[in-house]
Scaffold this motif. Structure first.
Motif, PDB file in Angstrom:
ATOM      1  N   LEU A  53       0.676 -10.060  -6.376  1.00 28.52           N
ATOM      2  CA  LEU A  53       0.210  -9.195  -5.299  1.00 28.52           C
ATOM      3  C   LEU A  53       0.646  -9.774  -3.960  1.00 28.52           C
ATOM      4  O   LEU A  53       0.588 -10.992  -3.759  1.00 28.52           O
ATOM      5  N   ARG A  54       1.049  -8.911  -3.051  1.00 32.59           N
ATOM      6  CA  ARG A  54       1.483  -9.378  -1.738  1.00 32.59           C
ATOM      7  C   ARG A  54       0.991  -8.408  -0.679  1.00 32.59           C
ATOM      8  O   ARG A  54       1.088  -7.188  -0.845  1.00 32.59           O
ATOM      9  N   ARG A  55       0.455  -8.960   0.411  1.00 31.97           N
ATOM     10  CA  ARG A  55      -0.014  -8.109   1.498  1.00 31.97           C
ATOM     11  C   ARG A  55       1.160  -7.690   2.379  1.00 31.97           C
ATOM     12  O   ARG A  55       2.076  -8.485   2.633  1.00 31.97           O
ATOM     13  N   ILE A  56       1.111  -6.441   2.854  1.00 34.79           N
ATOM     14  CA  ILE A  56       2.146  -5.913   3.732  1.00 34.79           C
ATOM     15  C   ILE A  56       1.500  -5.328   4.987  1.00 34.79           C
ATOM     16  O   ILE A  56       0.268  -5.192   5.058  1.00 34.79           O
ATOM     17  N   GLU A  57       2.329  -5.005   5.968  1.00 39.07           N
ATOM     18  CA  GLU A  57       1.826  -4.303   7.140  1.00 39.07           C
ATOM     19  C   GLU A  57       1.287  -2.943   6.711  1.00 39.07           C
ATOM     20  O   GLU A  57       1.869  -2.271   5.863  1.00 39.07           O
ATOM     21  N   ALA A  58       0.164  -2.561   7.285  1.00 40.05           N
ATOM     22  CA  ALA A  58      -0.493  -1.325   6.873  1.00 40.05           C
ATOM     23  C   ALA A  58       0.427  -0.122   7.029  1.00 40.05           C
ATOM     24  O   ALA A  58       1.116   0.024   8.045  1.00 40.05           O
ATOM     25  N   ILE A  59       0.461   0.717   6.005  1.00 42.32           N
ATOM     26  CA  ILE A  59       1.278   1.934   6.001  1.00 42.32           C
ATOM     27  C   ILE A  59       0.351   3.144   5.933  1.00 42.32           C
ATOM     28  O   ILE A  59      -0.595   3.170   5.141  1.00 42.32           O
ATOM     29  N   ASP A  60       0.642   4.127   6.740  1.00 36.19           N
ATOM     30  CA  ASP A  60      -0.151   5.357   6.748  1.00 36.19           C
ATOM     31  C   ASP A  60       0.526   6.376   5.836  1.00 36.19           C
ATOM     32  O   ASP A  60       1.538   6.964   6.191  1.00 36.19           O
ATOM     33  N   PHE A  61      -0.039   6.551   4.616  1.00 33.80           N
ATOM     34  CA  PHE A  61       0.520   7.494   3.667  1.00 33.80           C
ATOM     35  C   PHE A  61      -0.097   8.878   3.889  1.00 33.80           C
ATOM     36  O   PHE A  61      -1.322   9.012   3.864  1.00 33.80           O
ATOM     37  N   PRO A  62       0.708   9.904   4.086  1.00 34.88           N
ATOM     38  CA  PRO A  62       0.169  11.264   4.231  1.00 34.88           C
ATOM     39  C   PRO A  62      -0.628  11.669   2.988  1.00 34.88           C
ATOM     40  O   PRO A  62      -0.172  11.474   1.854  1.00 34.88           O
ATOM     41  N   LEU A  65      -3.298  10.296   1.866  1.00 37.48           N
ATOM     42  CA  LEU A  65      -4.104   9.207   1.318  1.00 37.48           C
ATOM     43  C   LEU A  65      -5.207   8.856   2.317  1.00 37.48           C
ATOM     44  O   LEU A  65      -4.919   8.390   3.419  1.00 37.48           O
ATOM     45  N   PRO A  66      -6.475   9.084   1.960  1.00 37.67           N
ATOM     46  CA  PRO A  66      -7.576   8.782   2.891  1.00 37.67           C
ATOM     47  C   PRO A  66      -7.580   7.301   3.250  1.00 37.67           C
ATOM     48  O   PRO A  66      -7.292   6.445   2.402  1.00 37.67           O
ATOM     49  N   PRO A  67      -7.894   6.963   4.502  1.00 40.59           N
ATOM     50  CA  PRO A  67      -7.939   5.547   4.901  1.00 40.59           C
ATOM     51  C   PRO A  67      -9.047   4.810   4.153  1.00 40.59           C
ATOM     52  O   PRO A  67     -10.124   5.359   3.921  1.00 40.59           O
ATOM     53  N   ALA A  68      -8.759   3.576   3.750  1.00 34.45           N
ATOM     54  CA  ALA A  68      -9.737   2.754   3.029  1.00 34.45           C
ATOM     55  C   ALA A  68      -9.502   1.301   3.374  1.00 34.45           C
ATOM     56  O   ALA A  68      -8.377   0.885   3.651  1.00 34.45           O
ATOM     57  N   GLN A  69     -10.567   0.500   3.352  1.00 32.17           N
ATOM     58  CA  GLN A  69     -10.495  -0.912   3.713  1.00 32.17           C
ATOM     59  C   GLN A  69     -10.181  -1.802   2.520  1.00 32.17           C
ATOM     60  O   GLN A  69      -9.945  -2.990   2.670  1.00 32.17           O
ATOM     61  N   ASP A  70     -10.197  -1.236   1.315  1.00 31.00           N
ATOM     62  CA  ASP A  70      -9.925  -2.041   0.132  1.00 31.00           C
ATOM     63  C   ASP A  70      -9.249  -1.166  -0.917  1.00 31.00           C
ATOM     64  O   ASP A  70      -8.927  -0.005  -0.663  1.00 31.00           O
ATOM     65  N   SER A  71      -9.026  -1.731  -2.089  1.00 32.96           N
ATOM     66  CA  SER A  71      -8.357  -0.990  -3.149  1.00 32.96           C
ATOM     67  C   SER A  71      -8.788  -1.538  -4.500  1.00 32.96           C
ATOM     68  O   SER A  71      -9.086  -2.726  -4.644  1.00 32.96           O
ATOM     69  N   LEU A  72      -8.822  -0.673  -5.497  1.00 34.08           N
ATOM     70  CA  LEU A  72      -9.088  -1.097  -6.866  1.00 34.08           C
ATOM     71  C   LEU A  72      -7.759  -1.304  -7.577  1.00 34.08           C
ATOM     72  O   LEU A  72      -6.872  -0.448  -7.535  1.00 34.08           O
TER      73      LEU A  72
END
Length: 276
Positions: free
Chosen positions: A104-113, A115-122
């Protein structure tokens, strides 16, 4: 010449300082997670923080399983790669699908059309055992600025600790129902390690917990992990103790009149084996 030598020495010291700082900034710890905790059978999913510039590896090598599928619900801040080949991941097609390690690698935040904004992910891993059965492992990923672990190892569950029999708690309040104690709150949000230690000591003094017994050793392992900087939630998952037991011991540690009682207001808690 003397001035030039001082400049060289100063440069070497400065580079050494930078190396030292970068070493401290990179986490090298290993988080060992029992398979039952990774499956979500014990409590909430294990949390993994991703920091800029450093990846985290999740390994199923200790279990002997093979990863067959990976799902990342929110790809806006993290990327997924594996040490093998998985169908559909990064648009791959595989002759022999399978992997043992997820990177897993963190990247700069991307705004996906869409996709609702969320602070985490499963993150979900579908694995296959040597016997051909399947397991589903889940993890909560979130962006972090604090280094955590470089490797998360999923391991087979260890043998269950000795039972602490009936952990009786009575706080002197006659107007509270035992069921109210069972309403577990976010105990890790404001976790008080000193209060937890007092609770363990109280349980030992009241002979509710065998000193140096299997469960006592597991609790000491939990305390050591938290003192070393591990998140209490992850430490609990790693050693295989339930949120319910932590809640009970915190209650014991916060009560000045905690005594063994029998009767309608006594709450009986038995620590069960991990995954049971």
């Amino acid at each position: 010449m003397k001035k030039h030598w001082h400049q060289i020495v100063g440069s070497v010291l400065f580079v050494g300082l930078l190396v030292g700082l970068s070493t401290e900034a990179i986490a090298s710890g290993i988080l060992r997670v029992p398979a039952s905790s990774a499956r979500g059978e014990v409590d909430a999913p294990v949390s993994i923080g991703l920091i800029p510039g450093q990846g985290v590896n999740i390994s199923v090598i200790p279990t002997g399983e093979v990863i067959k599928k990976v799902w990342l619900d929110n790809p806006s801040f993290a990327t997924v790669d594996v040490d093998g080949c998985l169908e559909g991941l990064n648009n791959q097609s595989c002759d022999r699908p399978g992997a043992r390690v997820v990177h897993l690698r963190r990247i700069e935040a991307i705004d996906f059309p869409g996709l609702p904004p969320a602070q985490d992910s499963l993150l979900t891993l579908i694995t296959q055992t040597t016997q051909g059965s399947s397991n589903v492992y889940v993890f909560r990923l979130y962006p972090s600025e604090t280094p955590s672990y470089s490797v998360v190892k999923i391991e087979l569950d260890s043998p269950a600790p000795e039972s602490i029999n009936h952990l009786s708690i009575f706080d002197g309040s006659m107007n509270q129902s035992p069921s109210q104690y069972l309403q577990l709150t976010s105990i890790f949000e404001n976790f008080d390690l000193q209060q937890f230690k007092r609770g363990v000591m109280t349980a030992q003094n009241q002979q509710l917990l065998e000193i140096n017994g299997a469960l006592d050793q597991r609790l000491n392992d939990f305390i050591n992990r938290v003192e070393e900087g591990q998140f209490p939630e992850n430490a609990a998952r790693a050693v295989g103790i339930s949120d319910a037991l932590i809640e009970r011991l915190l209650h014991l540690g916060g009560s000045d009149r905690a005594v063994i009682e029998t009767g309608q207001t006594t709450l009986l808690i038995t620590q069960s084996a991990p995954g049971s």
